[in-house]
Write a protein that holds these residues in place. Structure first.
Motif, PDB file in Angstrom:
ATOM      1  N   GLY A   1      40.806  21.007  40.960  1.00  0.00           N
ATOM      2  CA  GLY A   1      40.200  22.309  41.220  1.00  0.00           C
ATOM      3  C   GLY A   1      41.231  23.352  41.609  1.00  0.00           C
ATOM      4  N   MET A   2      40.852  24.613  41.473  1.00  0.00           N
ATOM      5  CA  MET A   2      41.735  25.722  41.798  1.00  0.00           C
ATOM      6  C   MET A   2      40.921  26.793  42.517  1.00  0.00           C
ATOM      7  SD  MET A   2      42.757  29.039  41.038  1.00  0.00           S
ATOM      8  CE  MET A   2      41.727  29.332  39.617  1.00  0.00           C
ATOM      9  N   VAL A   3      41.418  27.224  43.674  1.00  0.00           N
ATOM     10  CA  VAL A   3      40.801  28.324  44.416  1.00  0.00           C
ATOM     11  C   VAL A   3      41.855  29.395  44.632  1.00  0.00           C
ATOM     12  CG1 VAL A   3      39.608  29.041  46.514  1.00  0.00           C
ATOM     13  CG2 VAL A   3      39.230  26.734  45.601  1.00  0.00           C
ATOM     14  N   LEU A   4      41.616  30.569  44.068  1.00  0.00           N
ATOM     15  CA  LEU A   4      42.528  31.707  44.243  1.00  0.00           C
ATOM     16  C   LEU A   4      41.869  32.675  45.220  1.00  0.00           C
ATOM     17  CD1 LEU A   4      44.441  33.626  41.456  1.00  0.00           C
ATOM     18  CD2 LEU A   4      43.344  34.839  43.330  1.00  0.00           C
ATOM     19  N   ARG A   5      42.531  32.922  46.340  1.00  0.00           N
ATOM     20  CA  ARG A   5      42.001  33.875  47.317  1.00  0.00           C
ATOM     21  C   ARG A   5      42.527  35.265  46.957  1.00  0.00           C
ATOM     22  NH1 ARG A   5      38.984  33.375  51.329  1.00  0.00           N
ATOM     23  NH2 ARG A   5      39.143  31.100  51.234  1.00  0.00           N
ATOM     24  N   VAL A   6      41.626  36.141  46.572  1.00  0.00           N
ATOM     25  CA  VAL A   6      42.012  37.446  46.037  1.00  0.00           C
ATOM     26  C   VAL A   6      42.549  38.356  47.139  1.00  0.00           C
ATOM     27  CG1 VAL A   6      41.246  39.501  44.791  1.00  0.00           C
ATOM     28  CG2 VAL A   6      40.288  37.246  44.218  1.00  0.00           C
ATOM     29  N   GLU A   7      43.798  38.744  46.998  1.00  0.00           N
ATOM     30  CA  GLU A   7      44.409  39.704  47.915  1.00  0.00           C
ATOM     31  C   GLU A   7      44.526  41.080  47.280  1.00  0.00           C
ATOM     32  OE1 GLU A   7      47.166  36.868  50.777  1.00  0.00           O
ATOM     33  OE2 GLU A   7      48.136  38.080  49.229  1.00  0.00           O
ATOM     34  N   THR A   8      44.712  41.105  45.961  1.00  0.00           N
ATOM     35  CA  THR A   8      44.895  42.368  45.257  1.00  0.00           C
ATOM     36  C   THR A   8      44.080  42.367  43.974  1.00  0.00           C
ATOM     37  OG1 THR A   8      47.167  42.519  46.077  1.00  0.00           O
ATOM     38  CG2 THR A   8      46.563  43.965  44.250  1.00  0.00           C
ATOM     39  N   LEU A   9      43.326  43.453  43.756  1.00  0.00           N
ATOM     40  CA  LEU A   9      42.610  43.661  42.508  1.00  0.00           C
ATOM     41  C   LEU A   9      43.133  44.937  41.865  1.00  0.00           C
ATOM     42  CD1 LEU A   9      38.780  42.962  42.984  1.00  0.00           C
ATOM     43  CD2 LEU A   9      40.391  41.733  41.532  1.00  0.00           C
ATOM     44  N   MET A  10      43.554  44.842  40.609  1.00  0.00           N
ATOM     45  CA  MET A  10      44.000  46.024  39.869  1.00  0.00           C
ATOM     46  C   MET A  10      43.171  46.132  38.597  1.00  0.00           C
ATOM     47  SD  MET A  10      47.726  46.953  38.187  1.00  0.00           S
ATOM     48  CE  MET A  10      48.542  47.026  39.769  1.00  0.00           C
ATOM     49  N   GLY A  11      42.526  47.269  38.435  1.00  0.00           N
ATOM     50  CA  GLY A  11      41.694  47.473  37.266  1.00  0.00           C
ATOM     51  C   GLY A  11      42.202  48.594  36.378  1.00  0.00           C
ATOM     52  N   LYS A  12      42.056  48.403  35.080  1.00  0.00           N
ATOM     53  CA  LYS A  12      42.446  49.421  34.106  1.00  0.00           C
ATOM     54  C   LYS A  12      41.353  49.537  33.052  1.00  0.00           C
ATOM     55  CE  LYS A  12      46.273  50.757  31.014  1.00  0.00           C
ATOM     56  NZ  LYS A  12      47.641  50.415  30.580  1.00  0.00           N
ATOM     57  N   ARG A  13      40.924  50.772  32.784  1.00  0.00           N
ATOM     58  CA  ARG A  13      39.948  51.044  31.727  1.00  0.00           C
ATOM     59  C   ARG A  13      40.517  52.169  30.867  1.00  0.00           C
ATOM     60  NH1 ARG A  13      34.517  52.506  34.341  1.00  0.00           N
ATOM     61  NH2 ARG A  13      33.503  51.673  32.483  1.00  0.00           N
ATOM     62  N   LYS A  14      41.200  51.794  29.812  1.00  0.00           N
ATOM     63  CA  LYS A  14      41.809  52.760  28.903  1.00  0.00           C
ATOM     64  C   LYS A  14      40.785  53.043  27.807  1.00  0.00           C
ATOM     65  CE  LYS A  14      45.761  53.381  25.783  1.00  0.00           C
ATOM     66  NZ  LYS A  14      44.935  53.559  24.557  1.00  0.00           N
ATOM     67  N   LEU A  15      40.027  54.117  27.982  1.00  0.00           N
ATOM     68  CA  LEU A  15      38.871  54.385  27.127  1.00  0.00           C
ATOM     69  C   LEU A  15      38.862  55.821  26.621  1.00  0.00           C
ATOM     70  CD1 LEU A  15      36.263  52.448  29.325  1.00  0.00           C
ATOM     71  CD2 LEU A  15      37.321  51.656  27.188  1.00  0.00           C
ATOM     72  N   SER A  16      40.023  56.313  26.232  1.00  0.00           N
ATOM     73  CA  SER A  16      40.196  57.658  25.653  1.00  0.00           C
ATOM     74  C   SER A  16      40.022  58.785  26.665  1.00  0.00           C
ATOM     75  CB  SER A  16      39.227  57.872  24.469  1.00  0.00           C
ATOM     76  OG  SER A  16      39.478  56.950  23.432  1.00  0.00           O
ATOM     77  N   GLN A  17      40.195  58.468  27.967  1.00  0.00           N
ATOM     78  CA  GLN A  17      40.062  59.540  28.963  1.00  0.00           C
ATOM     79  C   GLN A  17      41.118  60.631  28.788  1.00  0.00           C
ATOM     80  OE1 GLN A  17      40.257  56.199  29.536  1.00  0.00           O
ATOM     81  NE2 GLN A  17      39.560  55.685  31.606  1.00  0.00           N
TER      82      GLN A  17
END
Length: 207
Positions: A159-175
């Motif tokens: 099993g693998m448990v990753l404790r999230v410290e950083t979330l980076m999101g990108k939405r390249k949608l013609s903005q």
């Protein structure tokens, strides 16, 4: 991840939704030889606990590298697709346009724990199974199989448990395009790009 301000997505509810919809992720960590270790895995994100659950085949050496590295990045891919410059009204005006690729992605980074305890591993497998069986008419559960068979199968995974410290999101949608070009890009999408069209409309609506 290169992430210009125009494409950056920081809203937790959007990031969590993209992670839930993607499910199959790419897990990346530092490798002992200097080459990154990469595995494609169905992962489950629990926002309430701030963790990501999954498992790897015991025969996959990545789990040992994960234990050594201690940290990893899980990459979740959302809608994506090619955008032709022929779709832009501005092409007819000045021809100063080029192709691009629109996409959504979330990177989750943090410390990793490797789980070999049979009871905890059983819980991870059961949780993932219940998620992916979802609302299927004939849902399969881990308890449907003989207990001794499941115990044997569990010996082949970790099993693998990753404790999230950083979330980076990108939405390249013609903005970064004009309103007219954004509409043109939408109109130029094919029926196979319906998910991308939905994502672009949602982004334009602030969702």
């Amino acid at each position: 991840m290169y992430n210009p301000p125009a494409f950056r997505e920081d809203r937790p509810e959007i990031l969590h939704r993209l992670m839930a919809q993607a499910r199959l992720a790419v897990l990346v960590s530092n490798g002992a030889s200097g080459v990154p270790d990469v595995s494609h895995l169905p992962l489950m994100h629990s926002p309430a606990q701030g963790i990501i659950l999954g498992h790897l085949a015991r025969a996959n050496p990545h789990w040992k590298a994960l234990r050594e590295a201690g940290r990893a990045i899980a990459i979740f891919q959302g809608a994506e697709g090619y955008i032709s410059p022929s779709s832009y009204p501005s092409k007819a005006e000045h021809h100063r346009v080029v192709p691009t690729w629109n996409y959504e992605a979330v990177h989750a980074e943090g410390p990793v724990e490797i789980v070999e305890d049979a009871a905890r591993l059983h819980d991870i497998v059961s949780t993932l199974t219940d998620l992916h069986e979802g609302t299927r008419k004939n849902r399969w559960r881990v308890t449907d199989a003989p207990a001794d068979f499941i115990q044997g199968q569990l010996k082949g995974i970790v099993g693998m448990v990753l404790r999230v410290e950083t979330l980076m999101g990108k939405r390249k949608l013609s903005q970064n395009r004009s309103a007219a070009d954004r509409e043109g890009a939408l109109a130029g999408l094919t029926t196979e790009q319906a998910a991308l069209a939905d994502a672009m409309r949602a982004q334009q609506g602030g969702k």
